[in-house]
Design a protein around this motif. Sequence first.
Motif, PDB file in Angstrom:
ATOM      1  N   ARG A 102      -6.448  -7.214   3.928  1.00 25.16           N
ATOM      2  CA  ARG A 102      -7.693  -7.739   3.364  1.00 25.16           C
ATOM      3  C   ARG A 102      -8.585  -8.383   4.421  1.00 25.16           C
ATOM      4  NH1 ARG A 102      -6.089 -11.446  -1.359  1.00 25.16           N
ATOM      5  NH2 ARG A 102      -4.169 -11.702  -0.207  1.00 25.16           N
ATOM      6  N   ARG A 103      -9.873  -8.367   4.128  1.00 23.86           N
ATOM      7  CA  ARG A 103     -10.904  -9.030   4.936  1.00 23.86           C
ATOM      8  C   ARG A 103     -11.023  -8.492   6.356  1.00 23.86           C
ATOM      9  NH1 ARG A 103      -8.502 -12.605   1.742  1.00 23.86           N
ATOM     10  NH2 ARG A 103      -7.106 -13.487   3.315  1.00 23.86           N
ATOM     11  N   VAL A 104     -10.835  -7.183   6.498  1.00 24.08           N
ATOM     12  CA  VAL A 104     -11.045  -6.523   7.786  1.00 24.08           C
ATOM     13  C   VAL A 104     -11.794  -5.218   7.544  1.00 24.08           C
ATOM     14  CG1 VAL A 104      -9.047  -7.520   8.964  1.00 24.08           C
ATOM     15  CG2 VAL A 104      -8.797  -5.371   7.720  1.00 24.08           C
ATOM     16  N   LYS A 105     -12.474  -4.745   8.564  1.00 25.29           N
ATOM     17  CA  LYS A 105     -13.159  -3.457   8.499  1.00 25.29           C
ATOM     18  C   LYS A 105     -12.262  -2.433   9.176  1.00 25.29           C
ATOM     19  CE  LYS A 105     -17.271  -0.928   9.769  1.00 25.29           C
ATOM     20  NZ  LYS A 105     -18.574  -0.941  10.378  1.00 25.29           N
ATOM     21  N   TYR A 106     -12.057  -1.292   8.503  1.00 29.06           N
ATOM     22  CA  TYR A 106     -11.157  -0.265   9.031  1.00 29.06           C
ATOM     23  C   TYR A 106     -11.891   0.754   9.878  1.00 29.06           C
ATOM     24  CZ  TYR A 106      -7.381  -2.108   6.370  1.00 29.06           C
ATOM     25  OH  TYR A 106      -6.415  -2.940   5.903  1.00 29.06           O
ATOM     26  N   ALA A 124      16.362   5.958  -1.122  1.00 28.60           N
ATOM     27  CA  ALA A 124      16.311   7.415  -0.964  1.00 28.60           C
ATOM     28  C   ALA A 124      15.246   7.853   0.032  1.00 28.60           C
ATOM     29  CB  ALA A 124      16.057   8.072  -2.326  1.00 28.60           C
ATOM     30  N   GLY A 125      14.037   7.362  -0.118  1.00 24.45           N
ATOM     31  CA  GLY A 125      12.937   7.741   0.761  1.00 24.45           C
ATOM     32  C   GLY A 125      12.401   6.521   1.478  1.00 24.45           C
ATOM     33  N   VAL A 126      12.220   6.643   2.786  1.00 27.51           N
ATOM     34  CA  VAL A 126      11.706   5.531   3.593  1.00 27.51           C
ATOM     35  C   VAL A 126      10.769   6.117   4.640  1.00 27.51           C
ATOM     36  CG1 VAL A 126      12.318   3.653   5.163  1.00 27.51           C
ATOM     37  CG2 VAL A 126      13.844   4.205   3.255  1.00 27.51           C
ATOM     38  N   ALA A 127       9.503   5.730   4.591  1.00 30.65           N
ATOM     39  CA  ALA A 127       8.519   6.267   5.536  1.00 30.65           C
ATOM     40  C   ALA A 127       7.563   5.155   5.966  1.00 30.65           C
ATOM     41  CB  ALA A 127       7.743   7.417   4.910  1.00 30.65           C
ATOM     42  N   GLY A 128       7.435   4.957   7.275  1.00 29.47           N
ATOM     43  CA  GLY A 128       6.621   3.874   7.821  1.00 29.47           C
ATOM     44  C   GLY A 128       5.258   4.333   8.297  1.00 29.47           C
ATOM     45  N   SER A 129       4.225   3.612   7.873  1.00 23.45           N
ATOM     46  CA  SER A 129       2.851   3.902   8.270  1.00 23.45           C
ATOM     47  C   SER A 129       2.309   2.765   9.134  1.00 23.45           C
ATOM     48  CB  SER A 129       1.960   4.053   7.035  1.00 23.45           C
ATOM     49  OG  SER A 129       2.407   5.118   6.230  1.00 23.45           O
ATOM     50  N   GLU A 130       1.717   3.143  10.249  1.00 28.11           N
ATOM     51  CA  GLU A 130       1.214   2.164  11.216  1.00 28.11           C
ATOM     52  C   GLU A 130      -0.075   1.508  10.756  1.00 28.11           C
ATOM     53  OE1 GLU A 130      -0.137   2.012  15.926  1.00 28.11           O
ATOM     54  OE2 GLU A 130       0.555   3.891  15.048  1.00 28.11           O
ATOM     55  N   SER A 135      -4.693   5.007   9.296  1.00 26.77           N
ATOM     56  CA  SER A 135      -4.961   6.391   8.937  1.00 26.77           C
ATOM     57  C   SER A 135      -4.621   6.566   7.458  1.00 26.77           C
ATOM     58  CB  SER A 135      -4.111   7.347   9.784  1.00 26.77           C
ATOM     59  OG  SER A 135      -4.170   8.654   9.238  1.00 26.77           O
ATOM     60  N   MET A 136      -5.632   6.645   6.629  1.00 24.13           N
ATOM     61  CA  MET A 136      -5.393   6.804   5.187  1.00 24.13           C
ATOM     62  C   MET A 136      -4.621   8.082   4.898  1.00 24.13           C
ATOM     63  SD  MET A 136      -6.148   4.296   3.357  1.00 24.13           S
ATOM     64  CE  MET A 136      -6.047   5.055   1.765  1.00 24.13           C
ATOM     65  N   ALA A 137      -4.916   9.139   5.636  1.00 18.76           N
ATOM     66  CA  ALA A 137      -4.201  10.402   5.416  1.00 18.76           C
ATOM     67  C   ALA A 137      -2.706  10.217   5.690  1.00 18.76           C
ATOM     68  CB  ALA A 137      -4.779  11.495   6.308  1.00 18.76           C
ATOM     69  N   TYR A 152       2.802   9.850   3.915  1.00 16.56           N
ATOM     70  CA  TYR A 152       4.110   9.204   4.024  1.00 16.56           C
ATOM     71  C   TYR A 152       4.576   8.638   2.690  1.00 16.56           C
ATOM     72  CZ  TYR A 152       4.202   9.737   9.102  1.00 16.56           C
ATOM     73  OH  TYR A 152       4.252  10.258  10.367  1.00 16.56           O
ATOM     74  N   MET A 153       3.646   8.168   1.875  1.00 16.01           N
ATOM     75  CA  MET A 153       4.014   7.705   0.541  1.00 16.01           C
ATOM     76  C   MET A 153       4.593   8.875  -0.264  1.00 16.01           C
ATOM     77  SD  MET A 153       1.635   5.961  -2.400  1.00 16.01           S
ATOM     78  CE  MET A 153       1.480   4.312  -1.742  1.00 16.01           C
TER      79      MET A 153
END
Length: 173
Positions: free
Chosen positions: A66-70, A100-106, A119-121, A126-127
């Motif tokens: 929150r409160r940041v520009k992407y 079961a599923g574990v995926a990390g997004s930076e 990166s929204m994509a 990863y979700m």
Amino acid sequence: MSADDSSKKKPKNSFTIIKDDSNDGHGGYGAGSISLENMSSVIVDPNEDRAYVDMAAMHARSEIERRVKYFPEKDAVPDGKLYWIVWVNVERGENGPYYAGVAGSELRVDKPNKRAYKSMAEHVTYMEKSLKGKIIVEHMDDHSKKLLGDFLAEFNADMWNNSTDELKKALKV
């Protein structure tokens, strides 16, 4: 806009996230939607040596988001601190529930300058992969993987013990 005009607008239901299968297979409203009931978002903060559940991240509303520009490029956030939003999906096996599923997004966040990289994509992909039971953590730094592994093991030892060797090896615990 008059009251008559507002009654003519159709609701936009192109994608719906619901808790359970409310249509019980009849194919009506909610058909083709995804249940995220068994998914949680874990924030890994290697700067503070901690990992914690923050369900607000499911809707990109965690405290760090929150409160940041992407910005779509990492270079635009040179002073950003590294965080990981890890999508963790739980399934039930013959021995009980497990991770079961574990995926990390930076995520790179520079709060003082109100700038961030995400990166929204990647987050969406990863979700989805986590929902399908995939383990995607090889791009995470070793310290963050260890924090995540320790957190999952401590959060629920039974689920950790029921999890695959692939997950345990990937998190080096």
